[in-house]
Design a protein around this motif. Structure first.
Motif, PDB file in Angstrom:
ATOM      1  N   ASN A   1       0.819  -1.202   0.000  1.00  0.00           N
ATOM      2  CA  ASN A   1       0.000   0.000   0.000  1.00  0.00           C
ATOM      3  C   ASN A   1       0.856   1.257   0.000  1.00  0.00           C
ATOM      4  N   ASP A   2       2.020   1.118   0.567  1.00  0.00           N
ATOM      5  CA  ASP A   2       2.865   2.305   0.641  1.00  0.00           C
ATOM      6  C   ASP A   2       4.070   2.152  -0.290  1.00  0.00           C
ATOM      7  N   GLY A   3       3.773   1.750  -1.489  1.00  0.00           N
ATOM      8  CA  GLY A   3       4.829   1.411  -2.450  1.00  0.00           C
ATOM      9  C   GLY A   3       5.759   2.558  -2.756  1.00  0.00           C
ATOM     10  N   ARG A   4       5.236   3.746  -2.868  1.00  0.00           N
ATOM     11  CA  ARG A   4       6.074   4.876  -3.245  1.00  0.00           C
ATOM     12  C   ARG A   4       7.123   5.150  -2.147  1.00  0.00           C
ATOM     13  N   ARG A   5       6.630   5.019  -0.890  1.00  0.00           N
ATOM     14  CA  ARG A   5       7.550   5.261   0.228  1.00  0.00           C
ATOM     15  C   ARG A   5       8.685   4.198   0.247  1.00  0.00           C
ATOM     16  N   THR A   6       8.204   2.959  -0.005  1.00  0.00           N
ATOM     17  CA  THR A   6       9.176   1.860  -0.043  1.00  0.00           C
ATOM     18  C   THR A   6      10.217   2.116  -1.118  1.00  0.00           C
ATOM     19  N   MET A   7       9.752   2.572  -2.249  1.00  0.00           N
ATOM     20  CA  MET A   7      10.654   2.843  -3.370  1.00  0.00           C
ATOM     21  C   MET A   7      11.689   3.919  -3.010  1.00  0.00           C
ATOM     22  N   LYS A   8      11.233   4.827  -2.133  1.00  0.00           N
ATOM     23  CA  LYS A   8      12.176   5.876  -1.734  1.00  0.00           C
ATOM     24  C   LYS A   8      13.168   5.360  -0.695  1.00  0.00           C
ATOM     25  N   VAL A   9      12.622   4.488   0.175  1.00  0.00           N
ATOM     26  CA  VAL A   9      13.456   4.018   1.293  1.00  0.00           C
ATOM     27  C   VAL A   9      14.548   3.070   0.820  1.00  0.00           C
ATOM     28  N   LEU A  10      14.187   2.187  -0.112  1.00  0.00           N
ATOM     29  CA  LEU A  10      15.137   1.153  -0.535  1.00  0.00           C
ATOM     30  C   LEU A  10      16.463   1.709  -1.069  1.00  0.00           C
ATOM     31  N   PRO A  11      16.393   2.690  -2.016  1.00  0.00           N
ATOM     32  CA  PRO A  11      17.691   3.233  -2.477  1.00  0.00           C
ATOM     33  C   PRO A  11      18.479   3.879  -1.339  1.00  0.00           C
ATOM     34  N   ALA A  12      17.746   4.481  -0.426  1.00  0.00           N
ATOM     35  CA  ALA A  12      18.440   5.131   0.694  1.00  0.00           C
ATOM     36  C   ALA A  12      19.184   4.099   1.531  1.00  0.00           C
ATOM     37  N   ILE A  13      18.473   2.955   1.763  1.00  0.00           N
ATOM     38  CA  ILE A  13      19.110   1.882   2.547  1.00  0.00           C
ATOM     39  C   ILE A  13      20.326   1.341   1.798  1.00  0.00           C
ATOM     40  N   ALA A  14      20.102   1.154   0.467  1.00  0.00           N
ATOM     41  CA  ALA A  14      21.210   0.633  -0.356  1.00  0.00           C
ATOM     42  C   ALA A  14      22.398   1.587  -0.309  1.00  0.00           C
TER      43      ALA A  14
ATOM     44  N   LEU B   1      23.063   3.714   2.017  1.00  0.00           N
ATOM     45  CA  LEU B   1      23.641   3.673   3.364  1.00  0.00           C
ATOM     46  C   LEU B   1      24.577   2.470   3.522  1.00  0.00           C
ATOM     47  N   LEU B   2      24.051   1.321   3.018  1.00  0.00           N
ATOM     48  CA  LEU B   2      24.865   0.094   3.089  1.00  0.00           C
ATOM     49  C   LEU B   2      26.172   0.258   2.318  1.00  0.00           C
ATOM     50  N   LEU B   3      26.047   0.903   1.148  1.00  0.00           N
ATOM     51  CA  LEU B   3      27.225   1.120   0.311  1.00  0.00           C
ATOM     52  C   LEU B   3      28.261   1.990   1.034  1.00  0.00           C
ATOM     53  N   VAL B   4      27.693   3.061   1.640  1.00  0.00           N
ATOM     54  CA  VAL B   4      28.582   3.985   2.357  1.00  0.00           C
ATOM     55  C   VAL B   4      29.281   3.255   3.499  1.00  0.00           C
ATOM     56  N   VAL B   5      28.436   2.462   4.226  1.00  0.00           N
ATOM     57  CA  VAL B   5      28.996   1.732   5.377  1.00  0.00           C
ATOM     58  C   VAL B   5      30.068   0.753   4.916  1.00  0.00           C
ATOM     59  N   SER B   6      29.723   0.019   3.825  1.00  0.00           N
ATOM     60  CA  SER B   6      30.687  -0.977   3.343  1.00  0.00           C
ATOM     61  C   SER B   6      31.954  -0.300   2.823  1.00  0.00           C
ATOM     62  N   CYS B   7      31.767   0.831   2.108  1.00  0.00           N
ATOM     63  CA  CYS B   7      32.929   1.556   1.592  1.00  0.00           C
ATOM     64  C   CYS B   7      33.788   2.054   2.740  1.00  0.00           C
ATOM     65  N   LYS B   8      33.102   2.521   3.773  1.00  0.00           N
ATOM     66  CA  LYS B   8      33.833   3.063   4.913  1.00  0.00           C
ATOM     67  C   LYS B   8      34.670   1.951   5.578  1.00  0.00           C
ATOM     68  N   THR B   9      34.030   0.786   5.692  1.00  0.00           N
ATOM     69  CA  THR B   9      34.728  -0.339   6.314  1.00  0.00           C
ATOM     70  C   THR B   9      35.969  -0.714   5.506  1.00  0.00           C
ATOM     71  N   LEU B  10      35.738  -0.764   4.194  1.00  0.00           N
ATOM     72  CA  LEU B  10      36.833  -1.126   3.293  1.00  0.00           C
ATOM     73  C   LEU B  10      37.970  -0.122   3.424  1.00  0.00           C
ATOM     74  N   THR B  11      37.595   1.135   3.476  1.00  0.00           N
ATOM     75  CA  THR B  11      38.598   2.192   3.549  1.00  0.00           C
ATOM     76  C   THR B  11      39.392   2.084   4.848  1.00  0.00           C
ATOM     77  N   THR B  12      38.688   1.782   5.927  1.00  0.00           N
ATOM     78  CA  THR B  12      39.379   1.695   7.215  1.00  0.00           C
ATOM     79  C   THR B  12      40.407   0.571   7.209  1.00  0.00           C
ATOM     80  N   SER B  13      39.991  -0.591   6.711  1.00  0.00           N
ATOM     81  CA  SER B  13      40.932  -1.715   6.710  1.00  0.00           C
ATOM     82  C   SER B  13      42.095  -1.437   5.767  1.00  0.00           C
ATOM     83  N   GLU B  14      41.743  -0.813   4.649  1.00  0.00           N
ATOM     84  CA  GLU B  14      42.785  -0.448   3.682  1.00  0.00           C
ATOM     85  C   GLU B  14      43.779   0.524   4.327  1.00  0.00           C
TER      86      GLU B  14
END
Lengths: 719, 284
Positions: B21-34, B36-49
């Protein structure tokens, strides 16, 4: 046709001619090992300097024709102060001037650094040999060299010992490693044969067992010359020769204060015709090679003196032997470690007094690898301390750290050099994460002498009095939700008749702040289980929810223990028991218990016996009752991941007041079995029995509880 | 059982509916989560590097520090050695120059010396020639002189021989005469000795007679002596008797005197107021 016949006859005649036997040759070698850069630092007379005397002896042997080839079996560069100072240059000069054909790289030599050894070998005649120190399967040093004598050509292959330790920096940058010696030898021997070598002689720093293994595995090799890291020790005595079948031999060089002459008989095979130990003696010589080295040597000494003469600090009026114990205490102080581990030969035990110059501290230490900080579990530390070897532990005494028995499950902060870390790694079979300080012990000592002078303290008791804290969290939670949708008075056979929601938690947090003599324990504990059940009124059929608090205990304990005596020590405990949520009457009853007594601790068995009072201070307030507290706990770890605990906690009171005469008893027995699944998560099975009886009211109360829970159990240490 | 599962199914359907029912909101949230995950993963990678790079940099720093120290020290030693070599070279060059100068001056000196010596040699040769001529004259003179002296010496020797012969003859004649005289004297002496021997024998006989007479006299003397001794003893006995008699006589003399004195005192008158008898009478 005639020609062919004649050719055939000629061929047959040629074939029938006897093959000339290969001419026998002899080769005389001078061999040294474990020179350890032993050179005097002062401008002594040339007759008194070890290295110069050795040089004189070598010239003498050359003069007698007994030194066609000079070889060194390793450990030549370290730990002599001048050799260390020059990063091996002095020894390379020595080898160069006295025509040393090759030196084997051994474990002590590696302390100079592969990078530096690689640098000092440039433009020198002396080869650095090792076939099994590799970088990406390629030997870092020369694996062999070929020496020709008449018809004979002999390949000398170098095999370094397994004690080789690569500096962490070189490991990180160059990825040097030690390859399997047998595989390296096979490869190198093939290369040498292809290059035209008819014989292979192995120069080995490996153990005697490995050397015998080499002769077994490689029947083409007739001679192993062992030295360097193999000092010939076997069953407490020195060996210098082992003869195998068909004249094959292992010769060893057990005496580092002598040189050896080796006479080889070379025919189809190589055999040892003579092997002799010779004393190093002063023999005057005017040989230009000797003079050249003596002059260069004097320059190095001068350079050492110039750099070392700078005063870097003062020891005041005292005299201090800088031994392993002092240095370990310095490490513990600097890196706030609970235990410092050093190799037994790390410090030379030199004495410092008055003004301290740079060269005073240059020669204090035999281990210049960087200092590592890491954490070991108590069990790992115990196994490391119990394992045979020459490690010295500071801070760990009689199985205790800071006056408390080592807890096998708890982590301890350890400081040691890289070399000790590597030994520990091998012994415990694990590679704990470490922090590299990039500082070696000599630098640390230098800084300390310039600054705080921790090394010169008379008392290191303050290290034991340092406050530390541990925080143990044991969190067990569960949540059970059941929803039933059913018609009235109808249910499935065996199924629940009504919906319910049950959740609970048993959380225990123990904060320990302690040092050698004092221990403060703050222990909040909560045991709360609540059930909400849907109840249908049988008359009206109306549904309503009843809330039942199965467990509703909030407890806080503050305890102080003096840790002065070995087993029995006094303690004081303040305990407050109340409820998490008010009871069904809206009350919040609260008890306090104040006890003073003696605690007993022996390994995993802990007991307490104290006297004090217990009083209900709220809802309603009552008179205090005086009595005895008894506490007993025992923990037994088994099968690595299992642990069993039993705990008895009781308070027995007898008193008379205006409410009546009598007493009460409050007792709790808990049996627990924990299976550790990971370091922090475990499955617990607990059986608890609680009993309470009041003589005044002549009433008793008891419950039994069996709990299965998934626990999060972590321990933190604050350093 | 059916109900229980059914409820679960309903609940999950409900959950699904909420999202749809709230598809539009979901559509907005998903890229944001993705993101965020990317940023987090990149940050982790950068730290270990970063950690790895940090380790590598620290490692490189350690290696370079050690290498720099080593190279600096080696360089210092080689610089000093080089300086010593240079100094030695300069010293040797200076020595070489000095030696060359010395050699040249010596050469010059040598040439002068040679010329001088040659001159000297010639002069000496001339002198030698003159001296040779002079010396042959002298040799002749000396030879003549030698001959004369030889002759003179021969004559002197012959004269000496004749004189020696004559003196030997005189000596033997004189010796013979002396020997004759000695033989004569010897004969006379022997004769005298014989006579003296005879005299001695006569004297010895006389002595023997005298000795016998002496022995008789001695015996008589001994007897006389014995008689004398006996007479002496008798005399001594007589003297002792006489001494005893004299002593008796003296005692008797004394007794007589005492008696006389006593008689004189008795005969004499008693004075008045004389001493009491008890005072004056001696007590016997």
């Amino acid at each position: 046709m005639d020609r062919n016949i004649i050719a055939c006859i000629l061929l047959i005649a040629l074939a029938a001619l006897p093959v000339p036997a290969r001419a026998r040759e002899s080769l005389s070698l001078v061999v040294t090992a474990n020179l350890e850069g032993r050179a005097s630092l002062g401008m002594e007379e040339e007759e008194n300097d070890f290295l110069l005397k050795l040089g004189q002896s070598l010239i003498h042997e050359k003069g007698r024709g007994r030194a066609e080839l000079y070889l060194d079996l390793g450990n030549a560069f370290y730990p002599g102060a001048l050799s260390r100072f020059s990063f091996g240059s002095v020894m390379m000069d020595f080898f160069g001037f006295f025509d040393c054909a090759a030196t084997l790289i051994s474990s002590q030599d590696m302390r100079i650094g592969v990078n530096n050894l690689d640098f000092v070998k440039h433009n020198r005649k002396t080869r650095l040999l090792s076939a099994n120190i590799v970088r990406r399967d390629t030997p870092v040093f020369l694996p062999y060299f070929i020496h020709g004598k008449g018809d004979a050509s002999i390949a000398f292959v170098g095999l370094s010992s397994k004690k080789i330790l690569v500096d962490i920096a070189e490991k990180n940058i160059f990825r040097f490693e030690l390859a399997d010696h047998a595989a390296s030898l096979k490869k190198t021997a093939e290369l040498a044969k292809n290059e035209g070598a008819r014989h292979v002689v192995v120069l080995s720093g490996l153990s005697t067992k490995d050397n015998i293994g080499i002769l077994k595995e490689f029947p083409g090799i007739d001679l192993v010359v062992a030295g360097g890291d193999n000092s010939g020790g076997m069953y407490g005595s020195g060996l210098n020769r082992i003869d195998l079948e068909r004249g094959r031999s292992i010769v060893l060089l057990p005496d580092k204060n002598a040189y050896y002459t080796l006479q080889l008989d070379i025919g189809e095979r190589i055999s040892v015709a003579g092997f002799q130990r010779n004393d190093i003696a002063a023999r005057r010589t005017a040989d230009p090679r000797y003079r050249g080295f003596a002059d260069r040597f004097a320059l190095w000494k001068k350079e050492y003196a110039q750099e070392g003469v700078k005063v870097i600090g003062s020891a005041g009026k005292g005299e201090y032997a800088i031994d392993n114990a002092r240095t370990a205490n310095l490490l513990r102080d600097r890196y706030n470690a609970e235990v410092a581990i050093l190799g037994s030969g790390t410090m030379r035990g030199e004495t410092l007094k008055g003004d301290i110059r740079q060269y005073d501290i240059n020669d204090l230490c035999n281990d210049e690898y960087p200092v590592f900080i890491y954490f070991l579990k108590g069990s790992q530390l115990q196994s490391l301390a119990a394992s045979p070897g020459d490690l010295i532990f500071s801070g760990l005494s009689g199985g205790m750290i800071q006056g408390y028995a080592v807890n096998p499950a708890r982590s301890y902060r350890i400081v040691s050099t890289q070399s000790v870390y590597d030994q520990a790694k091998r012994k415990i079979g694990a590679a704990p994460k470490f922090r590299n300080t990039w500082t070696g012990i000599p630098d640390l000592i230098g800084k300390d002498i310039r600054g705080e002078k921790v090394l010169f303290r008379d008392d290191y008791g303050y290290l034991e009095r340092r406050l530390r804290a541990t925080l143990d969290l044991q969190l067990s939670n569960f949540f059970d939700l059941l929803g039933v949708v059913a018609d009235r008075d109808f249910s499935s056979p065996g199924g629940p008749s009504s919906s319910y929601q049950q959740w609970g938690m048993e959380n225990n947090v123990v904060l320990n702040v302690y040092n050698r003599y004092h221990r403060f324990i703050i222990n909040p504990y909560m045991n709360y289980v609540q059930t909400k059940q849907e109840v249908v009124d049988p008359e009206t059929g109306e549904k309503k929810t009843e809330t039942l608090m199965v467990q509703n205990l909030l407890r806080g304990i503050f305890e102080y223990r003096l840790n002065y005596f070995t087993y029995v020590n006094p303690y004081h405990k303040s305990q407050v028991d109340t409820v998490v949520k008010r009871d069904e009457y809206g009350d919040r009853p609260a008890f306090i218990r104040e006890v003073v007594g003696a605690s007993f601790l022996y390994r995993e068995l802990e007991g307490k016996l104290g006297a004090g009072f217990e009083r209900q201070v709220h809802d309603p307030k009552k008179e205090p009752v005086y009595g005895l507290e008894a506490f007993l706990a025992w923990k037994y770890d088994f099968w690595t991941k299992f642990s069993y605990t039993i705990k008895l906690d009781s308070f027995i009171a007898k008193t008379s007041n205006k409410e009546g005469e009598g007493g009460h008893i409050r007792s709790e027995i808990t049996n627990g079995l924990r299976i550790r699944m990971t370091d922090n998560i475990g499955l617990s099975l607990k059986y608890r029995w609680y009993y309470y009886r009041s003589d005044i009211e002549d009433k008793s109360y008891s419950y039994r509880q069996f709990l299965t829970s998934l626990d999060l159990k972590t321990d933190f240490k604050v350093y | 059982m059916v109900d229980y599962f059914h409820r679960g199914a309903v609940e999950s359907t409900k959950t699904y509916r909420i999202h749809t029912n709230d598809g539009r909101r979901t559509m907005k949230v998903l890229p944001a989560i993705a993101a965020l995950l990317l940023v987090v993963s990149c940050k982790t990678l950068t730290t270990s590097e970063c950690q790895r790079l940090n380790e590598e940099l620290n490692s490189e720093n350690r290696l370079l520090n050690r290498k720099v120290t080593m190279v600096t020290r080696q360089n210092s030693v080689y610089v000093e050695e080089n300086l010593i070599c240079k100094r030695d070279l300069d010293l040797k060059t200076a020595q070489h120059e000095k030696l060359r100068g010395d050699m040249e001056s010596m050469e010059r000196k040598l040439k002068g010396d040679i010329a001088l010596l040659e001159q000297k040699y010639q002069n000496l040769q001339e002198k030698n020639r003159i001296l040779e001529a002079q010396s042959s004259e002298k040799i002749k003179e000396l030879t003549e002189l030698n001959k004369q002296m030889e002759k003179k010496l021969g004559d002197e020797i012959a004269a000496l021989h004749a004189a020696a012969k004559k003196s030997a003859e005189d000596y033997s004649r004189e010796k013979e005469q002396m020997m004759l005289q000695a033989a004569r004297r010897d004969f006379e002496n022997s004769k005298q000795v014989e006579e003296l021997k005879k005299t001695v024998a006569a004297r010895e006989a006389e002595v023997s007679d005298l000795k016998t007479a002496g022995a008789d006299l001695s015996m008589k003397l001994a007897e006389s002596k014995k008689s004398l001794d006996e007479a002496g003893v008798s005399m001594k006995n007589l003297e002792a008797g006489m001494a005893r008699l004299r002593a008796d006589l003296a005692a008797m003399e004394k007794e007589r005197n005492d008696l006389r004195d006593a008689l004189e005192r008795k005969s004499a008158p008693q004075p008045e107021g004389g001493a009491k008898p008890s005072e004056s009478q001696p007590v016997k």
